[in-house]
Structures are given as C-alpha cells and as structure tokens.
Design a protein around this motif. Structure first.
Motif, short mmCIF file in Angstrom:
data_model
loop_
_atom_site.label_atom_id
_atom_site.label_comp_id
_atom_site.label_asym_id
_atom_site.label_seq_id
_atom_site.Cartn_x
_atom_site.Cartn_y
_atom_site.Cartn_z
N LEU A 1 49.91 93.11 -12.14
CA LEU A 1 51.27 92.81 -11.70
C LEU A 1 51.95 91.79 -12.59
CD1 LEU A 1 50.65 92.80 -7.86
CD2 LEU A 1 51.94 94.51 -9.18
N ASP A 2 51.17 90.85 -13.12
CA ASP A 2 51.73 89.80 -13.97
C ASP A 2 52.23 90.35 -15.30
OD1 ASP A 2 52.34 87.02 -13.99
OD2 ASP A 2 50.76 86.73 -15.50
N SER A 3 51.82 91.57 -15.64
CA SER A 3 52.30 92.18 -16.89
C SER A 3 53.74 92.65 -16.76
CB SER A 3 51.39 93.35 -17.30
OG SER A 3 51.55 94.44 -16.41
N LEU A 4 54.28 92.60 -15.56
CA LEU A 4 55.66 93.01 -15.29
C LEU A 4 56.54 91.77 -15.10
CD1 LEU A 4 55.00 95.73 -12.57
CD2 LEU A 4 55.54 96.12 -14.99
N PRO A 5 57.81 91.88 -15.48
CA PRO A 5 58.75 90.81 -15.13
C PRO A 5 58.80 90.67 -13.60
CG PRO A 5 59.73 92.32 -16.72
CD PRO A 5 58.45 92.94 -16.27
N ALA A 6 59.04 89.47 -13.12
CA ALA A 6 58.99 89.17 -11.69
C ALA A 6 59.86 90.11 -10.85
CB ALA A 6 59.39 87.72 -11.43
N THR A 7 61.06 90.41 -11.30
CA THR A 7 61.93 91.28 -10.51
C THR A 7 61.38 92.71 -10.45
OG1 THR A 7 63.34 91.66 -12.43
CG2 THR A 7 64.04 89.94 -10.90
N ASP A 8 60.80 93.18 -11.56
CA ASP A 8 60.20 94.52 -11.57
C ASP A 8 58.96 94.57 -10.68
OD1 ASP A 8 62.16 95.36 -13.31
OD2 ASP A 8 60.88 95.27 -15.09
N ARG A 9 58.16 93.51 -10.72
CA ARG A 9 56.95 93.43 -9.90
C ARG A 9 57.32 93.53 -8.42
NH1 ARG A 9 54.55 89.21 -12.25
NH2 ARG A 9 56.01 87.77 -11.33
N LYS A 10 58.32 92.74 -8.03
CA LYS A 10 58.77 92.74 -6.64
C LYS A 10 59.31 94.11 -6.25
CE LYS A 10 61.47 89.97 -3.44
NZ LYS A 10 62.31 88.80 -3.25
N ALA A 11 60.09 94.72 -7.13
CA ALA A 11 60.66 96.04 -6.85
C ALA A 11 59.56 97.11 -6.76
CB ALA A 11 61.68 96.41 -7.92
N LEU A 12 58.59 97.06 -7.66
CA LEU A 12 57.49 98.03 -7.64
C LEU A 12 56.72 97.94 -6.33
CD1 LEU A 12 55.59 100.13 -8.99
CD2 LEU A 12 54.27 98.17 -9.83
N LEU A 13 56.33 96.74 -5.95
CA LEU A 13 55.57 96.57 -4.71
C LEU A 13 56.39 97.02 -3.50
CD1 LEU A 13 53.82 93.17 -5.44
CD2 LEU A 13 52.77 95.44 -5.33
#
Length: 162
Positions: free
Chosen positions: A121-133
């Motif tokens: 998850l840390d490999s993604l920008p924070a906003t993308d990580r939140k959106a993906l989850l």
C-alpha cells in the motif's frame, strides 16, 4: 484473412486483480518462510488463538481442504506451535490449541503480514491508497460479495473473518 482480437471496452479487471493478488501471495510466502511458516500455518495460528476452534472450523476459515488442514496442523505440532486437544465444550470434538511458543510466533508472523501489506500500500500515493481500499471494500461488500452459481465453479476465494 487473419482474425483480429475483439476491442476491449473495459480494463482487464480480472488480470489486474489476479496479478496483484498473485504477486502479493508470493511476497507473503517469502516473508513468512523467513520465520519457518507458510501462509496456511499463519492463518491457523491466528485464528486458533483466543477461541476454541476445531480443525474443520479452521479449514473453513482458511479455505483449506481436509488433507491440507491435516498437513498444516501436523507441521504446527512438529514445530511445537500448536497441538490437538479435546474440546472443553464437546468431548467428541478436538480443537487446535496454540502453544505459548505458537502465540509468540503468531505475533511475529502477524507483524510480517502487516508489513507486507503496508509495503504494498505504501507504494501508492496516499490518496490513491485510500481510494483503492475504499473501492475494494465496496466491491467486496457489494457487487462482488457473492460468487455466481456455475456448473464449473472457480476456486473459492478465502473468506473474510466476520
């Protein structure tokens, strides 16, 4: 005349989910192997702690057939991490009890699992990580919550603990 592949109108969601899941599983397997565990051994340990569960119940949680479950519990017993014991509530049933060493190992292996998930998850920008989850949780609880009936069923995905 050579036939051409049909035009794809949507991204290949099956490939994207399968590939990321496969790579995540390989990374998880490698990380847990450093502790001498398999993902199945970790699954049994963490789900057998704190609640009496039979081999059959743990097999259902971990999506394992009976033979795989027996082999997994045998490996945990051999390593001194778990043992089969009579149930305190049903004298006919046997439960899988985690030893003190098994509880320590479950703590360590959960840290490893959490780190593998964190790294992905840390490999993604924070906003993308939140959106993906958020999107995955919506799919799991909504449109993709229940498998379709099929005469040739696909391998069942591991069930989330309720």
């Amino acid at each position: 005349m050579t036939a051409m592949a049909p035009h794809r109108s949507e991204p290949d969601l099956s490939f994207l989910l399968d590939h990321t899941s496969h790579v995540l599983r390989t990374r998880m397997s490698a990380a847990l192997a450093e502790l001498g565990l398999t993902a199945r051994m970790h699954c049994v340990l963490v789900h057998a702690i704190g609640e009496e569960r039979t081999q059959a119940q743990l097999a259902e949680i971990g999506d394992m057939d009976k033979t795989t479950m027996v082999v997994t519990v045998d490996a945990l017993e051999k390593a001194g991490l778990a043992e089969r014991r009579p149930s305190s509530t049903d004298r006919r049933a046997r439960i899988i009890a985690v030893t003190e060493e098994g509880a320590r190992m479950a703590e360590r292996s959960q840290e490893v699992v959490d780190q593998v998930h964190h790294d992905a998850l840390d490999s993604l920008p924070a906003t993308d990580r939140k959106a993906l989850l958020h999107a995955l949780k919506l799919l799991v609880s909504g449109h993709l919550s229940t498998p379709a009936e099929s005469p040739r069923p696909a391998r069942r995905a591991r069930q989330r603990e309720k």
